[in-house]
Design a protein around this motif. Structure first.
Motif: not given
Length: 113
Positions: A8-15, A40-45
């Protein structure tokens, strides 16, 4: 149940990461430095979800299993993103290539005794 948290965390991360890497393609008139900062800002999340996914996941999976899981999720998220957000078609050869990468999941997770 906890062994499913990494998925679940990887799915959110990959979105988040897919938007960071490819979302700017719809804004080609925006300055490159601005889309880099936005990415970069999006990648932080992305990292907020990716790091715990791997930390928790390593209790249940090997590092190579976590990596191939992440790649399979990435391809799935990307296919959906490409169709819905970028409005690009997935050609048959793209699907074959993606399918071969997804086939690697079988080889990594299969118990070879």
């Amino acid at each position: 149940m906890r062994q499913f948290y990494p998925v679940f965390l990887l799915i959110i991360s990959n979105i988040f990461m897919t938007f960071a890497w490819y979302g700017h393609l719809k804004f080609k008139s925006t300055s490159l430095w601005l889309v880099i900062l936005a990415s970069w800002g999006i990648a932080f999340f992305e990292y907020i979800f990716q790091v715990p996914a791997n930390r928790i996941g390593h209790d249940y999976f090997s590092a190579p299993q976590l990596k191939i899981m992440q790649e399979a999720i990435t391809i799935t998220v990307f296919c959906i993103f490409s169709i819905l957000y970028l409005k690009e078609d997935l050609r048959w050869n793209y699907l074959v290539g993606f399918g071969l990468i997804l086939l690697s999941v079988f080889f990594v997770f299969k118990k070879w005794d």
